[in-house]
Design a protein around this motif. Structure first.
Motif, PDB file in Angstrom:
ATOM      1  N   VAL A  26       0.871  -1.168   0.000  1.00  0.00           N
ATOM      2  CA  VAL A  26       0.000   0.000   0.000  1.00  0.00           C
ATOM      3  C   VAL A  26       0.912   1.223   0.000  1.00  0.00           C
ATOM      4  O   VAL A  26       1.780   1.348   0.869  1.00  0.00           O
ATOM      5  CB  VAL A  26      -0.926   0.001   1.233  1.00  0.00           C
ATOM      6  CG1 VAL A  26      -1.768   1.269   1.275  1.00  0.00           C
ATOM      7  CG2 VAL A  26      -1.810  -1.246   1.238  1.00  0.00           C
ATOM      8  N   ALA A  27       0.732   2.105  -0.964  1.00  0.00           N
ATOM      9  CA  ALA A  27       1.585   3.294  -1.057  1.00  0.00           C
ATOM     10  C   ALA A  27       1.442   4.164   0.184  1.00  0.00           C
ATOM     11  O   ALA A  27       0.374   4.221   0.800  1.00  0.00           O
ATOM     12  CB  ALA A  27       1.214   4.096  -2.301  1.00  0.00           C
ATOM     13  N   ASN A  28       2.536   4.828   0.561  1.00  0.00           N
ATOM     14  CA  ASN A  28       2.557   5.744   1.705  1.00  0.00           C
ATOM     15  C   ASN A  28       2.141   5.067   3.008  1.00  0.00           C
ATOM     16  O   ASN A  28       1.464   5.662   3.839  1.00  0.00           O
ATOM     17  CB  ASN A  28       1.684   6.971   1.430  1.00  0.00           C
ATOM     18  CG  ASN A  28       2.222   7.767   0.267  1.00  0.00           C
ATOM     19  OD1 ASN A  28       3.371   8.190   0.283  1.00  0.00           O
ATOM     20  ND2 ASN A  28       1.410   7.940  -0.754  1.00  0.00           N
ATOM     21  N   THR A  29       2.545   3.815   3.157  1.00  0.00           N
ATOM     22  CA  THR A  29       2.269   3.037   4.363  1.00  0.00           C
ATOM     23  C   THR A  29       3.535   2.272   4.722  1.00  0.00           C
ATOM     24  O   THR A  29       4.022   1.476   3.920  1.00  0.00           O
ATOM     25  CB  THR A  29       1.112   2.043   4.128  1.00  0.00           C
ATOM     26  OG1 THR A  29      -0.055   2.777   3.763  1.00  0.00           O
ATOM     27  CG2 THR A  29       0.834   1.224   5.369  1.00  0.00           C
ATOM     28  N   VAL A  30       4.058   2.534   5.912  1.00  0.00           N
ATOM     29  CA  VAL A  30       5.231   1.782   6.340  1.00  0.00           C
ATOM     30  C   VAL A  30       4.745   0.455   6.913  1.00  0.00           C
ATOM     31  O   VAL A  30       3.768   0.399   7.655  1.00  0.00           O
ATOM     32  CB  VAL A  30       6.105   2.568   7.357  1.00  0.00           C
ATOM     33  CG1 VAL A  30       5.367   2.836   8.647  1.00  0.00           C
ATOM     34  CG2 VAL A  30       7.404   1.830   7.644  1.00  0.00           C
ATOM     35  N   VAL A  69       7.084  -1.270  20.223  1.00  0.00           N
ATOM     36  CA  VAL A  69       6.860   0.069  19.681  1.00  0.00           C
ATOM     37  C   VAL A  69       8.086   0.433  18.855  1.00  0.00           C
ATOM     38  O   VAL A  69       9.217   0.272  19.325  1.00  0.00           O
ATOM     39  CB  VAL A  69       6.651   1.093  20.819  1.00  0.00           C
ATOM     40  CG1 VAL A  69       6.608   2.513  20.283  1.00  0.00           C
ATOM     41  CG2 VAL A  69       5.380   0.766  21.595  1.00  0.00           C
ATOM     42  N   PRO A  70       7.903   0.912  17.597  1.00  0.00           N
ATOM     43  CA  PRO A  70       9.060   1.311  16.798  1.00  0.00           C
ATOM     44  C   PRO A  70       9.819   2.443  17.486  1.00  0.00           C
ATOM     45  O   PRO A  70       9.226   3.460  17.841  1.00  0.00           O
ATOM     46  CB  PRO A  70       8.440   1.793  15.480  1.00  0.00           C
ATOM     47  CG  PRO A  70       7.077   1.195  15.445  1.00  0.00           C
ATOM     48  CD  PRO A  70       6.640   1.075  16.871  1.00  0.00           C
ATOM     49  N   GLY A  71      11.110   2.245  17.715  1.00  0.00           N
ATOM     50  CA  GLY A  71      11.930   3.226  18.430  1.00  0.00           C
ATOM     51  C   GLY A  71      12.840   3.995  17.499  1.00  0.00           C
ATOM     52  O   GLY A  71      12.426   4.427  16.425  1.00  0.00           O
ATOM     53  N   THR A  72      14.081   4.107  17.921  1.00  0.00           N
ATOM     54  CA  THR A  72      15.039   4.890  17.145  1.00  0.00           C
ATOM     55  C   THR A  72      15.376   4.206  15.821  1.00  0.00           C
ATOM     56  O   THR A  72      15.439   2.984  15.730  1.00  0.00           O
ATOM     57  CB  THR A  72      16.340   5.111  17.932  1.00  0.00           C
ATOM     58  OG1 THR A  72      16.854   3.829  18.326  1.00  0.00           O
ATOM     59  CG2 THR A  72      16.116   5.963  19.163  1.00  0.00           C
ATOM     60  N   SER A 125      12.880   9.289  12.866  1.00  0.00           N
ATOM     61  CA  SER A 125      13.328   8.675  14.121  1.00  0.00           C
ATOM     62  C   SER A 125      12.778   9.505  15.268  1.00  0.00           C
ATOM     63  O   SER A 125      13.012  10.708  15.306  1.00  0.00           O
ATOM     64  CB  SER A 125      14.858   8.642  14.195  1.00  0.00           C
ATOM     65  OG  SER A 125      15.276   7.919  15.328  1.00  0.00           O
ATOM     66  N   PRO A 126      11.991   8.901  16.162  1.00  0.00           N
ATOM     67  CA  PRO A 126      11.608   7.491  16.210  1.00  0.00           C
ATOM     68  C   PRO A 126      10.643   7.129  15.084  1.00  0.00           C
ATOM     69  O   PRO A 126      10.141   8.006  14.372  1.00  0.00           O
ATOM     70  CB  PRO A 126      10.932   7.358  17.584  1.00  0.00           C
ATOM     71  CG  PRO A 126      10.391   8.705  17.882  1.00  0.00           C
ATOM     72  CD  PRO A 126      11.365   9.679  17.260  1.00  0.00           C
ATOM     73  N   GLY A 127      10.375   5.824  14.968  1.00  0.00           N
ATOM     74  CA  GLY A 127       9.482   5.349  13.926  1.00  0.00           C
ATOM     75  C   GLY A 127       8.051   5.818  14.133  1.00  0.00           C
ATOM     76  O   GLY A 127       7.636   6.137  15.252  1.00  0.00           O
ATOM     77  N   THR A 128       7.300   5.850  13.060  1.00  0.00           N
ATOM     78  CA  THR A 128       5.886   6.203  13.112  1.00  0.00           C
ATOM     79  C   THR A 128       5.129   5.119  13.879  1.00  0.00           C
ATOM     80  O   THR A 128       5.329   3.927  13.632  1.00  0.00           O
ATOM     81  CB  THR A 128       5.315   6.333  11.685  1.00  0.00           C
ATOM     82  OG1 THR A 128       6.080   7.306  10.983  1.00  0.00           O
ATOM     83  CG2 THR A 128       3.853   6.724  11.695  1.00  0.00           C
TER      84      THR A 128
END
Length: 193
Positions: free
Chosen positions: A41-45, A87-90, A167-170
């Motif tokens: 999906v575009a624009n989706t990490v 949780v996505p961190g650095t 950073s940090p991650g979304t």
């Protein structure tokens, strides 16, 4: 009476397969069960959780495009730390981009050391190519709190404009579940060192 010496046990490195003239791929800490394909999906990490059990160095990241997008389209690959709560961190590494406007294996050469811990491989695209995925389970699988008929978490995503990884991650805003294990779309090649 002889004295006792305590020697801590160390994890054994998982190693890598080098055979038939090639260094083959892996996904650290994941047991693979099947393969499939899916459109991004575009624009989706999209975050892929991995467990690193012993020090390792990754020297290549790879995605396999099975149905290309329009001309000039790309996907970005990266690595994040993950907290005990996943949780996505650095940001550890924004590895850069690969072209997804043609089919085949798309690689990025890196040299990233990882200590034992929790990490996310991250993938975002400016388009909707179809890529090869592997279903697999962590040693500690991710399961929905509701234990419904579709209790296995298969994808963790977040809406994110296609750009350099922050950073940090979304923060993860969508948890997708099914009756099958997690879907992984980034593959790693381990360095000899």
């Amino acid at each position: 009476m002889p004295s006792q010496i305590y020697v801590p046990s160390l994890p054994v490195a998982r190693g890598r397969l080098v055979a038939a003239g090639a260094t083959h791929l892996t996904i650290p800490g994941v047991a693979i069960t099947a393969q499939l394909t899916a459109a991004l999906v575009a624009n989706t990490v999209r975050y892929f959780p991995i467990l690193v059990l012993s020090d390792c160095t990754i020297d290549q990241l790879l995605i396999a495009v099975t149905a290309a997008s329009g001309g000039g389209t790309t996907a970005r690959l990266g690595i994040y730390n993950a907290s005990v709560d996943w949780v996505p961190g650095t940001l550890i590494l924004d590895a850069g981009t690969v072209a997804v406007d043609g089919n085949g294996n798309k690689t990025i050469a890196i040299s990233q050391a990882l200590a034992p811990g929790r990490y996310y491989l991250a993938l975002n695209s400016d388009s909707t190519p179809t890529i090869r995925l592997m279903r697999g389970s962590l040693a500690q699988p991710l399961i929905l709190s509701t234990i419904s008929g579709n209790a296995l978490i298969t994808a963790l995503t977040a809406a994110q404009v296609y750009a350099v990884f922050p950073s940090p991650g979304t923060a993860i805003d969508t948890v997708t579940s099914s009756t099958t294990p997690f879907e992984y779309g980034i593959f790693c090649r381990l360095s000899a060192g």
